[in-house]
Design a protein around this motif. Structure first.
Motif, PDB file in Angstrom:
ATOM      1  N   TRP A  98       0.832  -1.150   0.165  1.00 57.42           N
ATOM      2  CA  TRP A  98       0.046  -0.148  -0.041  1.00 57.42           C
ATOM      3  C   TRP A  98       0.666   1.068   0.054  1.00 57.42           C
ATOM      4  O   TRP A  98       0.415   2.354  -0.549  1.00 57.42           O
ATOM      5  CB  TRP A  98      -0.979   0.003   1.214  1.00 57.42           C
ATOM      6  CG  TRP A  98      -2.081  -0.889   0.796  1.00 57.42           C
ATOM      7  CD1 TRP A  98      -2.332  -2.207   1.452  1.00 57.42           C
ATOM      8  CD2 TRP A  98      -3.048  -0.957  -0.209  1.00 57.42           C
ATOM      9  NE1 TRP A  98      -3.173  -2.869   0.856  1.00 57.42           N
ATOM     10  CE2 TRP A  98      -3.925  -2.152   0.065  1.00 57.42           C
ATOM     11  CE3 TRP A  98      -3.327  -0.010  -0.993  1.00 57.42           C
ATOM     12  CZ2 TRP A  98      -4.982  -2.342  -0.815  1.00 57.42           C
ATOM     13  CZ3 TRP A  98      -4.516  -0.174  -1.685  1.00 57.42           C
ATOM     14  CH2 TRP A  98      -5.448  -1.241  -1.610  1.00 57.42           C
ATOM     15  N   VAL A  99       1.966   1.201   0.725  1.00 57.01           N
ATOM     16  CA  VAL A  99       3.069   2.511   0.745  1.00 57.01           C
ATOM     17  C   VAL A  99       3.503   2.555  -0.685  1.00 57.01           C
ATOM     18  O   VAL A  99       3.607   3.755  -1.162  1.00 57.01           O
ATOM     19  CB  VAL A  99       3.995   2.132   1.923  1.00 57.01           C
ATOM     20  CG1 VAL A  99       4.812   3.367   1.854  1.00 57.01           C
ATOM     21  CG2 VAL A  99       3.136   2.486   3.304  1.00 57.01           C
ATOM     22  N   ALA A 100       3.822   1.574  -1.409  1.00 59.19           N
ATOM     23  CA  ALA A 100       4.618   1.622  -2.571  1.00 59.19           C
ATOM     24  C   ALA A 100       3.382   2.281  -3.681  1.00 59.19           C
ATOM     25  O   ALA A 100       3.863   2.882  -4.566  1.00 59.19           O
ATOM     26  CB  ALA A 100       4.819   0.232  -3.141  1.00 59.19           C
ATOM     27  N   LEU A 101       2.086   1.857  -3.334  1.00 60.91           N
ATOM     28  CA  LEU A 101       1.146   2.393  -4.162  1.00 60.91           C
ATOM     29  C   LEU A 101       0.727   3.803  -3.942  1.00 60.91           C
ATOM     30  O   LEU A 101       0.836   4.575  -4.819  1.00 60.91           O
ATOM     31  CB  LEU A 101      -0.375   1.549  -4.073  1.00 60.91           C
ATOM     32  CG  LEU A 101      -1.524   2.094  -4.924  1.00 60.91           C
ATOM     33  CD1 LEU A 101      -1.177   1.853  -6.528  1.00 60.91           C
ATOM     34  CD2 LEU A 101      -2.399   1.411  -4.693  1.00 60.91           C
ATOM     35  N   LEU A 102       1.062   4.324  -2.693  1.00 63.18           N
ATOM     36  CA  LEU A 102       0.921   5.638  -2.359  1.00 63.18           C
ATOM     37  C   LEU A 102       2.121   6.422  -3.086  1.00 63.18           C
ATOM     38  O   LEU A 102       1.860   7.637  -3.540  1.00 63.18           O
ATOM     39  CB  LEU A 102       1.021   5.763  -0.878  1.00 63.18           C
ATOM     40  CG  LEU A 102      -0.347   5.598   0.014  1.00 63.18           C
ATOM     41  CD1 LEU A 102       0.230   5.774   1.311  1.00 63.18           C
ATOM     42  CD2 LEU A 102      -1.473   6.401  -0.368  1.00 63.18           C
ATOM     43  N   LEU A 103       3.392   6.064  -3.050  1.00 55.42           N
ATOM     44  CA  LEU A 103       4.576   6.439  -3.732  1.00 55.42           C
ATOM     45  C   LEU A 103       4.089   6.543  -5.180  1.00 55.42           C
ATOM     46  O   LEU A 103       4.468   7.516  -5.945  1.00 55.42           O
ATOM     47  CB  LEU A 103       5.753   5.607  -3.367  1.00 55.42           C
ATOM     48  CG  LEU A 103       6.408   5.795  -1.985  1.00 55.42           C
ATOM     49  CD1 LEU A 103       7.312   4.974  -1.907  1.00 55.42           C
ATOM     50  CD2 LEU A 103       6.623   7.208  -1.610  1.00 55.42           C
ATOM     51  N   HIS A 104       3.541   5.509  -5.654  1.00 50.07           N
ATOM     52  CA  HIS A 104       3.455   5.514  -7.190  1.00 50.07           C
ATOM     53  C   HIS A 104       2.385   6.659  -7.548  1.00 50.07           C
ATOM     54  O   HIS A 104       2.679   7.091  -8.567  1.00 50.07           O
ATOM     55  CB  HIS A 104       3.002   4.009  -7.553  1.00 50.07           C
ATOM     56  CG  HIS A 104       2.561   3.894  -8.964  1.00 50.07           C
ATOM     57  ND1 HIS A 104       3.700   3.625  -9.971  1.00 50.07           N
ATOM     58  CD2 HIS A 104       1.633   3.658  -9.740  1.00 50.07           C
ATOM     59  CE1 HIS A 104       3.136   3.696 -11.086  1.00 50.07           C
ATOM     60  NE2 HIS A 104       1.804   3.551 -10.894  1.00 50.07           N
TER      61      HIS A 104
END
Length: 130
Positions: free
Chosen positions: A97-103
């Motif tokens: 989920w954090v990777a998706l926020l970064l993306h």
């Protein structure tokens, strides 16, 4: 080129960034706690995952580049003060989920998550309503 560096190289690079941005110096690290962790209150993994999922818009996590997962893990999840108490599943979900926020939002995604977890988002909503 990032693929040639591999996970160990990305972790070394991120560790270098963190070491360069310690409290008392100019830049983003100036607001970090003295131990170099992330300045958020301890929380259960499920709380962090739920906040990140909500901010990302819910649904299933989208496919994001592996490099963003490594950054999310090293700079956000590994730096969370209570991450050591999370289950492996909570850690993996938090990374996704954090990777998706970064993306989706770049570093602003982490800023949004920080505000959410420190209660600033709720405080802002509460003060505007009252």
């Amino acid at each position: 080129m990032a693929e040639a560096v591999g996970e160990a190289g990305v972790r070394e690079l991120v560790a270098g960034w963190l070491a360069a941005e310690r409290p008392g110096e100019d830049g983003a690290g100036g607001g970090e706690p003295p131990d170099g962790g992330w300045a958020v209150p301890p929380a259960a993994g499920a709380v962090v995952v739920a906040a990140a999922r909500r901010l990302a818009g819910g649904g299933a996590p989208a496919v994001v580049p592996e490099g963003l997962r490594l950054i999310a893990e090293a700079l956000v999840v590994d730096e969370y003060p209570s991450a050591g108490a999370w289950t492996a599943r909570e850690r993996a979900e938090a990374v996704e989920w954090v990777a998706l926020l970064l993306h989706r939002f770049g570093e602003d995604g982490v800023t949004l998550l920080t505000a959410e977890l420190t209660g600033e988002a709720g405080e802002s909503a509460g003060t505007s309503a009252g």
